[in-house]
Motif scaffolding. Sequence first.
Motif, mmCIF file in Angstrom:
data_model
loop_
_atom_site.group_PDB
_atom_site.id
_atom_site.type_symbol
_atom_site.label_atom_id
_atom_site.label_comp_id
_atom_site.label_asym_id
_atom_site.label_seq_id
_atom_site.Cartn_x
_atom_site.Cartn_y
_atom_site.Cartn_z
ATOM 1 N N SER A 1 13.367 -50.128 13.472
ATOM 2 C CA SER A 1 13.771 -51.514 13.733
ATOM 3 C C SER A 1 14.571 -52.054 12.565
ATOM 4 O O SER A 1 14.352 -51.689 11.404
ATOM 5 C CB SER A 1 12.533 -52.389 13.964
ATOM 6 N N LEU A 2 15.509 -52.965 12.882
ATOM 7 C CA LEU A 2 16.359 -53.595 11.872
ATOM 8 C C LEU A 2 15.803 -54.987 11.580
ATOM 9 O O LEU A 2 15.622 -55.807 12.491
ATOM 10 C CB LEU A 2 17.796 -53.678 12.376
ATOM 11 N N ASN A 3 15.526 -55.285 10.288
ATOM 12 C CA ASN A 3 14.934 -56.551 9.864
ATOM 13 C C ASN A 3 15.833 -57.217 8.843
ATOM 14 O O ASN A 3 16.541 -56.543 8.079
ATOM 15 C CB ASN A 3 13.563 -56.321 9.214
ATOM 16 N N HIS A 4 15.825 -58.576 8.837
ATOM 17 C CA HIS A 4 16.443 -59.279 7.722
ATOM 18 C C HIS A 4 15.801 -58.812 6.417
ATOM 19 O O HIS A 4 14.593 -58.547 6.364
ATOM 20 C CB HIS A 4 16.245 -60.797 7.845
ATOM 21 N N GLU A 5 16.579 -58.704 5.359
ATOM 22 C CA GLU A 5 16.022 -58.299 4.071
ATOM 23 C C GLU A 5 14.945 -59.280 3.611
ATOM 24 O O GLU A 5 13.884 -58.881 3.095
ATOM 25 C CB GLU A 5 17.129 -58.193 3.018
ATOM 26 N N ILE A 6 15.165 -60.581 3.828
ATOM 27 C CA ILE A 6 14.201 -61.604 3.410
ATOM 28 C C ILE A 6 12.900 -61.444 4.190
ATOM 29 O O ILE A 6 11.792 -61.510 3.624
ATOM 30 C CB ILE A 6 14.789 -63.012 3.621
ATOM 31 N N CYS A 7 13.043 -61.213 5.502
ATOM 32 C CA CYS A 7 11.835 -61.047 6.323
ATOM 33 C C CYS A 7 11.059 -59.791 5.903
ATOM 34 O O CYS A 7 9.824 -59.774 5.885
ATOM 35 C CB CYS A 7 12.212 -60.975 7.797
ATOM 36 N N TRP A 8 11.815 -58.737 5.607
ATOM 37 C CA TRP A 8 11.160 -57.490 5.190
ATOM 38 C C TRP A 8 10.386 -57.699 3.887
ATOM 39 O O TRP A 8 9.256 -57.241 3.733
ATOM 40 C CB TRP A 8 12.206 -56.401 5.004
ATOM 41 N N GLN A 9 11.008 -58.408 2.955
ATOM 42 C CA GLN A 9 10.338 -58.665 1.676
ATOM 43 C C GLN A 9 9.103 -59.552 1.863
ATOM 44 O O GLN A 9 8.133 -59.441 1.119
ATOM 45 C CB GLN A 9 11.322 -59.319 0.700
ATOM 46 N N ARG A 10 9.164 -60.431 2.863
ATOM 47 C CA ARG A 10 8.051 -61.346 3.077
ATOM 48 C C ARG A 10 6.860 -60.665 3.749
ATOM 49 O O ARG A 10 5.711 -60.868 3.371
ATOM 50 C CB ARG A 10 8.517 -62.528 3.918
ATOM 51 N N GLN A 11 7.081 -59.837 4.765
ATOM 52 C CA GLN A 11 5.961 -59.293 5.527
ATOM 53 C C GLN A 11 6.134 -57.843 5.956
ATOM 54 O O GLN A 11 5.291 -57.306 6.673
ATOM 55 C CB GLN A 11 5.726 -60.156 6.775
ATOM 56 N N GLY A 12 7.233 -57.208 5.482
ATOM 57 C CA GLY A 12 7.472 -55.839 5.909
ATOM 58 C C GLY A 12 8.081 -55.823 7.290
ATOM 59 O O GLY A 12 8.661 -56.798 7.753
ATOM 60 N N CYS A 13 7.972 -54.691 7.953
ATOM 61 C CA CYS A 13 8.552 -54.559 9.301
ATOM 62 C C CYS A 13 7.844 -55.483 10.272
ATOM 63 O O CYS A 13 6.609 -55.513 10.345
ATOM 64 C CB CYS A 13 8.482 -53.106 9.765
ATOM 65 N N GLY A 14 8.632 -56.230 11.024
ATOM 66 C CA GLY A 14 8.039 -57.189 11.949
ATOM 67 C C GLY A 14 7.912 -56.670 13.357
ATOM 68 O O GLY A 14 7.573 -57.450 14.269
ATOM 69 N N SER A 15 8.199 -55.370 13.583
ATOM 70 C CA SER A 15 8.109 -54.849 14.947
ATOM 71 C C SER A 15 6.665 -54.764 15.394
ATOM 72 O O SER A 15 5.734 -54.677 14.593
ATOM 73 C CB SER A 15 8.775 -53.475 15.023
ATOM 74 N N TYR A 16 6.493 -54.763 16.692
ATOM 75 C CA TYR A 16 5.152 -54.727 17.269
ATOM 76 C C TYR A 16 4.400 -53.473 16.838
ATOM 77 O O TYR A 16 3.222 -53.525 16.504
ATOM 78 C CB TYR A 16 5.269 -54.778 18.800
ATOM 79 N N HIS A 17 5.097 -52.349 16.810
ATOM 80 C CA HIS A 17 4.428 -51.081 16.522
ATOM 81 C C HIS A 17 3.952 -50.981 15.080
ATOM 82 O O HIS A 17 3.006 -50.254 14.780
ATOM 83 C CB HIS A 17 5.368 -49.907 16.827
ATOM 84 N N CYS A 18 4.624 -51.711 14.155
ATOM 85 C CA CYS A 18 4.258 -51.602 12.743
ATOM 86 C C CYS A 18 3.277 -52.687 12.290
ATOM 87 O O CYS A 18 2.803 -52.665 11.151
ATOM 88 C CB CYS A 18 5.504 -51.663 11.866
ATOM 89 N N GLN A 19 3.007 -53.679 13.158
ATOM 90 C CA GLN A 19 2.058 -54.724 12.782
ATOM 91 C C GLN A 19 0.633 -54.164 12.747
ATOM 92 O O GLN A 19 0.268 -53.294 13.540
ATOM 93 C CB GLN A 19 2.129 -55.886 13.770
ATOM 94 N N THR A 20 -0.159 -54.638 11.825
ATOM 95 C CA THR A 20 -1.543 -54.184 11.673
ATOM 96 C C THR A 20 -2.309 -54.432 12.965
ATOM 97 O O THR A 20 -2.231 -55.518 13.555
ATOM 98 C CB THR A 20 -2.241 -54.931 10.524
ATOM 99 N N GLY A 21 -3.045 -53.430 13.398
ATOM 100 C CA GLY A 21 -3.840 -53.523 14.620
ATOM 101 C C GLY A 21 -3.148 -52.966 15.831
ATOM 102 O O GLY A 21 -3.794 -52.695 16.842
#
Length: 447
Positions: A42-62
């Motif tokens: 997945s492609l993420n904004h650099e700022i978003c990546w720095q804030r929480q890492g990958c925001g895709s559904y598959h990479c979210q905890t749980g």
Amino acid sequence: MNTQNQGDLLIVDSLRAGTTCPACLQPIQEGENAVICNKCGSLNHEICWQRQGCGSYHCQTGNSRTFASDSVDIVITKNDLESLKELPKHARHGTAAIAHEIEKRKETGWAPLSIVALVLGIGALTASLINLTTETSAEGQMGYFLIAAGGCILSILLGALSAATFQNNSGKKGLLFSFVGMGGGILAMILTIYPLLNSSEGPGESFKLDMKQVGDTIRTAAPGIRGPLMANVHIKSGSGLRAGTGSGITLCNRDNFTYILTNAHVLSLGATVANLKALEKIARDIEVTFYSGETVKGTPIWLAPDKIDLVLLRVTTPAGFVPTLKYQRGRSLSMGQRVFAIGNPVGLNWTYTEGVISALRKNNFGTRDLTVVQIQTPLNHGNSGGGLYDLDGYLIGVNTWIYAKTVTEGLNFSIAIDEFFQLLEPEWVEVLALPGLTLPAEKENQE
């Protein structure tokens, strides 16, 4: 920053532009810094990546599964294989598909200039063809000429302008129309200008001669030139802008027909023809006018071999016409000998000019070497096909070529008449009753 996943930092290009960031759900713009997750892609904004890492559904905890071993068996069932579908050829996918969809939305339909260029090109071509193939009045010819000329110029200009705009607006349709319009305009220009440049012997439209007065003048001419003047005819070939005129020599009458000698290029309007059938296709609406003023239709019946510029015409004999030509095989020709020509230069019909023989030359035509008489006698467009005579009034040549007067003066050429007789097949010699063409007894008495 999420330490579980690693990513690659990049600057977003046009293919990836517009991709939605899974963290903030906002589109990523071209030129922005972004990070591609090495795990899910997945492609993420650099700022978003720095804030929480990958925001895709598959990479979210749980939402992801952790395996005890790096070795994971992936099982693909038969049903999975049967449900697979082959991608169409040239199919785009991923971010490329998104970029392609964005480009498609930029299309704004057909380029109007290309359509206008196409219509003008076809219109100009149609007008030029009508003008070339149809006999119309002078006003009609001028109308078609103006339509063709204006249409071809506009179609070329608009087609070129339309084609140039496609470089900056590739979404527009109609590039082919632009080139077809330009092509039609160029072809129309060629068909419009070519007849003007290639017209064989342009008729003198500014002169409206009284044929009755011409006939009276010929009948009272000096005895030595009266017969040659009466033997001369005016020949018109073609119609409209594709028309030309020249001269001809009446040889004899036989079975209600009169046989006339002239140049082939007078009938073909300057085109070179290989055989009589080809000449018949080009030579249309041949009209022959006698010194009496009577005009009859002419038909080509014999063409000289090896592209020698001589042809025989046959016409219905006008009432009361009697040939006046004098011919004697083997008449003496020499440099400095005085001669005269009869013809119809630039529409000034039945004109007499005189001069001298400048040289006797040989010209090669295929396997034949023909005697050509170089003369200083003034000739102009319209003299082609007319007769060259010695001072005794005997026919000695057929006036055929002139050098361009813009660069030369007094360089004119005639085909020796004896060469014509030697080219004739025996059956034509019999038809023309050659040799022995002389003035009829009553004409001799008049002289």
